[in-house]
Scaffold this active site. Structure first.
Site, PDB file in Angstrom:
ATOM      1  N   ASN A  29     -72.363   5.917  44.101  1.00 59.41           N
ATOM      2  CA  ASN A  29     -71.525   6.845  44.870  1.00 59.41           C
ATOM      3  C   ASN A  29     -71.914   8.263  44.485  1.00 59.41           C
ATOM      4  O   ASN A  29     -71.664   8.677  43.348  1.00 59.41           O
ATOM      5  CB  ASN A  29     -70.045   6.620  44.552  1.00 59.41           C
ATOM      6  N   ARG A  33     -71.442   8.162  40.527  1.00 63.00           N
ATOM      7  CA  ARG A  33     -70.900   7.009  39.808  1.00 63.00           C
ATOM      8  C   ARG A  33     -71.720   5.787  40.169  1.00 63.00           C
ATOM      9  O   ARG A  33     -71.990   5.525  41.342  1.00 63.00           O
ATOM     10  CB  ARG A  33     -69.438   6.795  40.202  1.00 63.00           C
ATOM     11  N   ASP A  73     -71.884   1.730  39.959  1.00 61.63           N
ATOM     12  CA  ASP A  73     -71.000   0.568  39.783  1.00 61.63           C
ATOM     13  C   ASP A  73     -71.800  -0.679  39.412  1.00 61.63           C
ATOM     14  O   ASP A  73     -72.859  -0.938  39.992  1.00 61.63           O
ATOM     15  CB  ASP A  73     -70.204   0.304  41.061  1.00 61.63           C
ATOM     16  N   GLU A  83     -63.272   7.128  55.539  1.00 60.79           N
ATOM     17  CA  GLU A  83     -62.709   7.516  54.245  1.00 60.79           C
ATOM     18  C   GLU A  83     -62.039   8.900  54.296  1.00 60.79           C
ATOM     19  O   GLU A  83     -61.847   9.545  53.271  1.00 60.79           O
ATOM     20  CB  GLU A  83     -63.801   7.499  53.180  1.00 60.79           C
ATOM     21  N   GLU A 130     -73.992  -0.495  43.391  1.00 59.06           N
ATOM     22  CA  GLU A 130     -74.169   0.630  44.301  1.00 59.06           C
ATOM     23  C   GLU A 130     -73.992   1.947  43.553  1.00 59.06           C
ATOM     24  O   GLU A 130     -73.566   1.974  42.392  1.00 59.06           O
ATOM     25  CB  GLU A 130     -73.161   0.559  45.457  1.00 59.06           C
ATOM     26  N   GLY A 190     -64.728   9.603  44.166  1.00 52.67           N
ATOM     27  CA  GLY A 190     -63.364  10.068  44.387  1.00 52.67           C
ATOM     28  C   GLY A 190     -62.869  10.919  43.222  1.00 52.67           C
ATOM     29  O   GLY A 190     -63.218  10.673  42.063  1.00 52.67           O
ATOM     30  N   TYR A 223     -56.707   2.751  45.625  1.00 55.77           N
ATOM     31  CA  TYR A 223     -55.944   3.952  45.953  1.00 55.77           C
ATOM     32  C   TYR A 223     -54.431   3.807  45.872  1.00 55.77           C
ATOM     33  O   TYR A 223     -53.706   4.723  46.233  1.00 55.77           O
ATOM     34  CB  TYR A 223     -56.373   4.456  47.337  1.00 55.77           C
ATOM     35  N   SER A 257     -65.775   2.902  49.600  1.00 54.77           N
ATOM     36  CA  SER A 257     -64.371   2.567  49.312  1.00 54.77           C
ATOM     37  C   SER A 257     -64.046   1.114  49.636  1.00 54.77           C
ATOM     38  O   SER A 257     -62.938   0.784  50.051  1.00 54.77           O
ATOM     39  CB  SER A 257     -63.415   3.496  50.091  1.00 54.77           C
TER      40      SER A 257
END
Length: 312
Positions: A273, A255, A257, A13, A271, A277, A216, A147
């Site tokens: 994070n 974050r 999800d 990443e 999951e 990002g 992205y 990602s």
């Protein structure tokens, strides 16, 4: 105070991390901070000594950055830093360990089976075990990547061995989850001991799934605030996000999800994070914006949370 924004790094990443780091660097400059950008490599300890920073803003994604490795080095060097500590980082990056904690805490997560290989695996035997344990379709994941790298969606028996082989090229572990059909929602959490869940976001991908390209590439995904789910489900997501954050021991920001099965009226945590990002197409800044927090103010808030209490 001299702040070092640590970005880039050695993971798959890297490119996303460079973009996150650049956005954070610019925001801190705008706020008037003394800031330097540091591209992490194998000589990171020497670089940190040379730069003599007082505080590290970690903008790394994936291996060595989001897994507790850089956090451990910074602890040894007595440099305070943003975000979660060693344990929470290493737990959250491992989707299998995260799911074990979610199950123990009674937080809904898709059913799963996991594998760990030291030698060449028997793809047919693994396929057979998966089919005995879970119903198709399934999602096969490299459990320590982010990602959406190393994720395969499998809808037929014939696809299984090939999908397993592809994921095993990335990781020696496999996480195989039941596929949840529904609405993808993410919850951005901000804070330390008393975290706040920012406005929820529904993610709609122009590609079939919210994959690396959709994440992205501007225009390939849509962020809908608030999500098109019932108030009851929104409340569930908010509660589960906060509970997940605290169960893993996260700090600063993260974050969580989710997949929402509207028919069953249930929200499932996929999951966590711990360093989301922070690019132009990222979800966390969008959630903050919906709360009335500018990008520069969000970056400063994360900085202040890192200075609070524990990290020294």
């Amino acid at each position: 105070m001299k702040i070092g924004v640590i970005c880039g790094g050695l993971s798959s990443e890297r490119e996303v991390s460079l973009r996150t780091g650049d956005a954070i660097f610019r925001a801190l400059l705008k706020k008037g901070y003394n800031v330097v950008k540091i591209d992490m490599d194998r000589n990171i300890a020497e670089t940190l000594k040379k730069e003599n920073i007082d505080f590290a803003f970690i903008a790394l994604h994936g291996k060595y950055g989001e897994d507790g490795a850089i956090q451990g080095l910074l602890e040894i060097m007595d440099i305070p830093y943003t975000g979660s500590g060693i344990l929470a980082s290493s737990l959250a990056i491992d989707k299998i360990m995260t799911k074990k904690i979610l199950k123990a805490e009674g937080i809904p997560t898709p059913d799963y089976i996991s594998f760990n290989f030291d030698e060449n695996p028997n793809l047919e035997a693994i396929s057979s075990e998966i089919l005995q344990t879970l119903k198709l379709p399934v999602v096969i994941k490299a459990p320590r990547e982010g990602s959406t790298i190393g994720i395969e969606f499998v809808f037929s028996e014939q696809e299984l061995p090939k999908a397993i082989k592809k994921v095993l090229e990335i990781d020696k572990q496999l996480l195989v989850e039941e596929f949840i059909e529904g609405v993808e929602v993410t919850a951005s959490v901000l804070g330390n001991s008393n975290p706040v869940v920012l406005p929820l976001i529904e993610i709609v991908s122009k590609t079939r799934f919210y994959d690396y390209e959709a994440k992205y590439t501007p225009g390939l995904s849509e962020h809908i605030i608030p999500p098109r789910i019932s108030p009851e489900l929104s409340q569930k997501v908010t509660e589960f996000a906060r509970k997940t954050y605290k169960a893993l021991g996260c700090r600063g920001f993260a974050r969580v999800d989710f997949m929402i099965d509207v028919r069953k009226n249930e929200a499932y945590v996929l999951e966590v994070n711990t360093i989301p990002g922070m690019t132009a197409t990222s979800l966390f800044p969008d959630a903050a914006k919906a709360q009335g927090i500018s990008f520069e103010d969000l970056v400063e808030k994360i900085l202040m949370l890192g200075l609070e209490g524990r990290h020294k």
